[in-house]
Write an enzyme that holds these catalytic residues in place. Structure first.
Site, short mmCIF file in Angstrom:
data_model
loop_
_atom_site.label_atom_id
_atom_site.label_comp_id
_atom_site.label_asym_id
_atom_site.label_seq_id
_atom_site.Cartn_x
_atom_site.Cartn_y
_atom_site.Cartn_z
N SER A 195 10.72 16.97 -33.23
CA SER A 195 10.24 18.20 -33.86
C SER A 195 9.68 18.01 -35.27
O SER A 195 9.19 18.98 -35.86
CB SER A 195 11.34 19.26 -33.89
OG SER A 195 11.46 19.87 -32.62
N LYS B 243 6.16 19.20 -35.87
CA LYS B 243 5.78 20.53 -36.34
C LYS B 243 5.23 20.52 -37.76
O LYS B 243 4.55 21.46 -38.18
CB LYS B 243 6.98 21.48 -36.23
CG LYS B 243 7.43 21.76 -34.80
CD LYS B 243 8.61 22.72 -34.76
CE LYS B 243 9.00 23.07 -33.33
NZ LYS B 243 9.67 21.97 -32.63
N SER C 94 12.74 25.64 -35.89
CA SER C 94 12.15 24.65 -34.99
C SER C 94 11.71 25.33 -33.69
O SER C 94 12.05 24.91 -32.58
CB SER C 94 13.13 23.52 -34.68
OG SER C 94 12.43 22.35 -34.27
N LYS D 157 12.09 18.78 -42.40
CA LYS D 157 12.00 19.20 -41.00
C LYS D 157 12.80 18.20 -40.17
O LYS D 157 12.64 16.99 -40.30
CB LYS D 157 10.53 19.20 -40.53
CG LYS D 157 10.37 19.67 -39.09
CD LYS D 157 10.69 21.13 -38.96
CE LYS D 157 10.93 21.52 -37.49
NZ LYS D 157 12.25 21.10 -36.99
#
Length: 476
Positions: free
Chosen positions: A65, A68, A306, A417
């Site tokens: 993720s 992203k 997320s 992140k």
């Protein structure tokens, strides 16, 4: 060979470089990681423009993720802060004496935040305009996207789960629904499935109540049939209270058509036409429109929570706006690389981009490539305003409870992140060191496993590694 040396041999060596100091003994940092773990790492002092930590930084790994971060920057550059997803009702006919003489066109453009309540409010606008009957068909316009609604490399046995719901042009309640199970029967009897009336799906199956001896070997399997029918098989232990299971909608178009027809009936709007889904965009007079939250709000939710749906909706939407044609995931790949290379100067090399969420096991990115993204964000933060979307250690999002960062000096300091898949624990973000200098870092950990006792020991080695390495970076 000692356990310490084995771990060091598997992970390799990591060196820190600063203008005044260098850490020569790296064993305390690497020793906690389980044998067999692959590590890619890079940290850069942005204030001094100097790499201070680096290991396997040019090795391709699964970004999960952290992908992203690329999606957020791409959407900012390609769509802009004023962008909103639109869901609208149109007609190719006329309204006279309470009758819509023509088709009702429901145009969906991939809004990942659309709820069934918002769709109901949109349809209620028809009633406010005096429409009591529709003499025509219901046309679903989903032409903004093309091809499969799941990216290459998504794991097949996760496709019935809500985090893997298809980010289609039609996306109602995250294309997810739940079913209540009653498993308080005697051993050998079957579980009862209760589907809330709001969901136009069918759930049936043969799930048996198992005794304590057998329950440890039980497994539930979902078999998907056409028209959103789900067959549940297997067994489970007796449960004293009802519980819910969530599933991904497999046919979003049929799901939306059923919901719209139900809402029309609830509004006492007569409709006896057919449901059609042409491949080309439909034109007509606008009857009602719903707009999503603006892009900055969507990006904050995507990054903090997320959210896979938002990420992949934006991934293909950027492609649609860039190439002015229905967007597949493959077109999304081309669009992301085009936007980031031409507008941000990102050099992808042989990186593999398969989706916007990071769910795909086809994605391959090196830490150095991710660092380019972070550096661009930091240099242009005054106009981008993206740093505030990153989860903050000990405060919010997916870093709110990260065990390695719940104490000073890391808590509230690290903004990053996260990225997690089976065997993957990644971070990409920023922190401030003891001298008040800004640091960007990328941590890619792949192939992480603590073996047969993983349920009890999974996070321990990771927490020790992260806490020690980021504390040392803070001191540099």
């Amino acid at each position: 060979m000692s356990k310490l040396l084995k771990s060091t041999f598997v992970i390799g060596s990591l060196f820190f470089h600063t203008a005044t100091a260098q850490i020569s003994d790296i064993k305390p940092f690497l020793q906690p990681l389980p044998q067999g773990t692959s590590l890619g790492f890079i940290a850069k002092n942005l204030t001094q423009n100097q790499v201070i930590a680096q290991y396997n930084s040019d090795t391709f790994m699964l970004p999960a993720s952290t992908q992203k971060v690329l999606t957020a920057l791409t959407a900012k550059l390609a769509l802009g802060d004023s962008f909103r997803f639109s869901t609208s009702l149109l007609t190719n006919g006329t309204i006279k004496n309470g009758i819509l003489q023509g088709d009702l066109i429901a145009k969906f453009t991939g809004d990942p935040d659309l709820t069934s309540g918002q769709l109901a409010n949109l349809l209620s606008e028809l009633k406010k305009q005096g429409i009591q009957k529709i003499n025509g068909n219901l046309i679903l316009d989903t032409s903004v996207f093309a091809s499969h609604d799941r990216a290459p490399g998504w794991i097949w046995n996760d496709l019935t789960m809500c985090f893997n719901s298809p980010p289609a042009a039609v996306n109602i309640d995250n294309n997810c629904f739940y079913v209540d199970l009653e498993a308080n029967q005697d051993v050998g009897q079957h579980v009862k499935f209760n589907v809330p009336a709001a969901f136009p799906v069918q759930v049936f199956g043969q799930v048996r109540i198992a005794d304590k001896k057998e329950a440890g070997y039980c497994q539930l399997d979902a078999v998907v049939h056409d028209n959103n029918r789900y067959q549940i098989k297997g067994c489970l232990a007796r449960q004293t209270k009802p519980f819910a299971l969530s599933f991904a909608v497999q046919d979003p178009d049929a799901y939306a058509a059923a919901i719209i027809q139900r809402q029309l009936k609830r509004l006492n709007i007569e409709f006896k036409g057919q449901v059609q889904q042409p491949l080309t965009p439909q034109q007509g007079k606008l009857l009602a429109e719903h707009l999503s939250a603006p892009l900055p709000d969507l990006l904050t939710k995507m990054m903090k929570k997320s959210d896979n749906q938002i990420a992949d909706a934006l991934f293909r939407t950027v492609a649609y706006h860039t190439y002015k044609r229905p967007a597949s995931f493959q077109l999304g790949t081309l669009a992301m690389k085009k936007v980031l290379s031409s507008q941000a100067g990102i050099q992808f090399g042989h990186s593999v981009i398969a989706d916007g969420s990071g769910l795909s096991r086809h994605n391959l990115i090196a830490p150095e490539t991710m660092l380019q993204i972070l550096e661009y964000i930091a240099r242009n933060e005054e106009t981008l305003n993206l740093m505030a979307t990153f989860p903050i250690a000990g405060v919010d999002g997916t870093l709110s409870g990260r065990g390695s960062m719940i104490n000073e000096p890391l808590v509230k300091n690290i903004k990053a992140k996260t990225g997690a898949l089976k065997g993957v624990y990644n971070l990409a973000g920023f922190m401030t060191n003891a001298q008040g200098e800004h640091i960007a870092f990328v941590q890619f950990i792949n192939g992480y496993s603590t073996g047969e006792h993983e349920s009890r020991t999974q996070r321990g080695p990771l927490n020790r590694f992260e806490n020690s390495i980021y504390q040392e970076i803070y001191r540099q």
